[in-house]
Design a protein around this motif. Structure first.
Motif, short mmCIF file in Angstrom:
data_model
loop_
_atom_site.label_atom_id
_atom_site.label_comp_id
_atom_site.label_asym_id
_atom_site.label_seq_id
_atom_site.Cartn_x
_atom_site.Cartn_y
_atom_site.Cartn_z
N CYS A 145 33.94 36.49 39.58
CA CYS A 145 33.08 36.18 40.71
C CYS A 145 32.00 35.19 40.25
CB CYS A 145 32.44 37.44 41.27
SG CYS A 145 31.29 37.10 42.62
N HIS A 205 29.27 34.57 41.57
CA HIS A 205 27.91 35.02 41.88
C HIS A 205 27.43 36.13 40.95
CE1 HIS A 205 27.85 32.49 45.35
NE2 HIS A 205 28.91 33.07 45.87
N CYS A 206 28.26 37.17 40.75
CA CYS A 206 27.80 38.32 39.98
C CYS A 206 28.54 38.49 38.66
CB CYS A 206 27.90 39.60 40.81
SG CYS A 206 29.60 40.12 41.13
N HIS A 261 32.79 39.05 47.24
CA HIS A 261 32.80 38.31 45.99
C HIS A 261 33.48 36.95 46.18
CE1 HIS A 261 31.45 41.77 43.69
NE2 HIS A 261 32.32 42.50 44.37
N CYS A 286 26.87 39.59 47.16
CA CYS A 286 28.29 39.92 47.13
C CYS A 286 28.60 41.09 48.06
CB CYS A 286 28.73 40.27 45.71
SG CYS A 286 28.83 38.83 44.63
ZN LIG Z 1 30.39 39.05 43.15
#
Ligand SMILES: [Zn+2]
Length: 88
Positions: A28, A30-31, A11, A6
């Motif tokens: 987000c 991803h995270c 993000h 990220c």
């Molecule tokens: Zn992220």
């Protein structure tokens, strides 16, 4: 590792909740970082305070939305089509 991704690429937010017509919550993919649209239309980190504000806004929005539906009920379609035919 995911946070590094990220930091490099930014993000990747997807809408997690629609609060009102203008305000949404994003997460987000991803995270897992959560943000929300603030009163200025910018994205802010979703704090417990903002989450509480959003829940209040959502209730008000839904109540107003329901009230509007009650005030303006759908009128049934009227059949005005003339089906008589003249025979020559
Ligand atoms: Zn992220």
């Amino acid at each position: 590792m995911k946070k590094i991704f990220c930091n490099i690429f930014g993000h990747h937010y997807s809408v997690s909740k629609k609060v009102t017509g203008h305000i949404k919550e994003y997460k987000c993919v991803h995270c897992g970082r959560e943000v929300t649209t603030d009163v200025d239309g910018n994205l802010s980190t979703l704090t417990p305070e903002l989450q509480e504000i959003n829940e209040t806004l959502e209730r008000l929005y839904q109540r107003r939305h329901r009230a509007a539906q009650v005030v303006a009920p759908k009128t049934p379609p009227q059949v005005t089509k003339d089906v008589t035919q003249k025979v020559a």
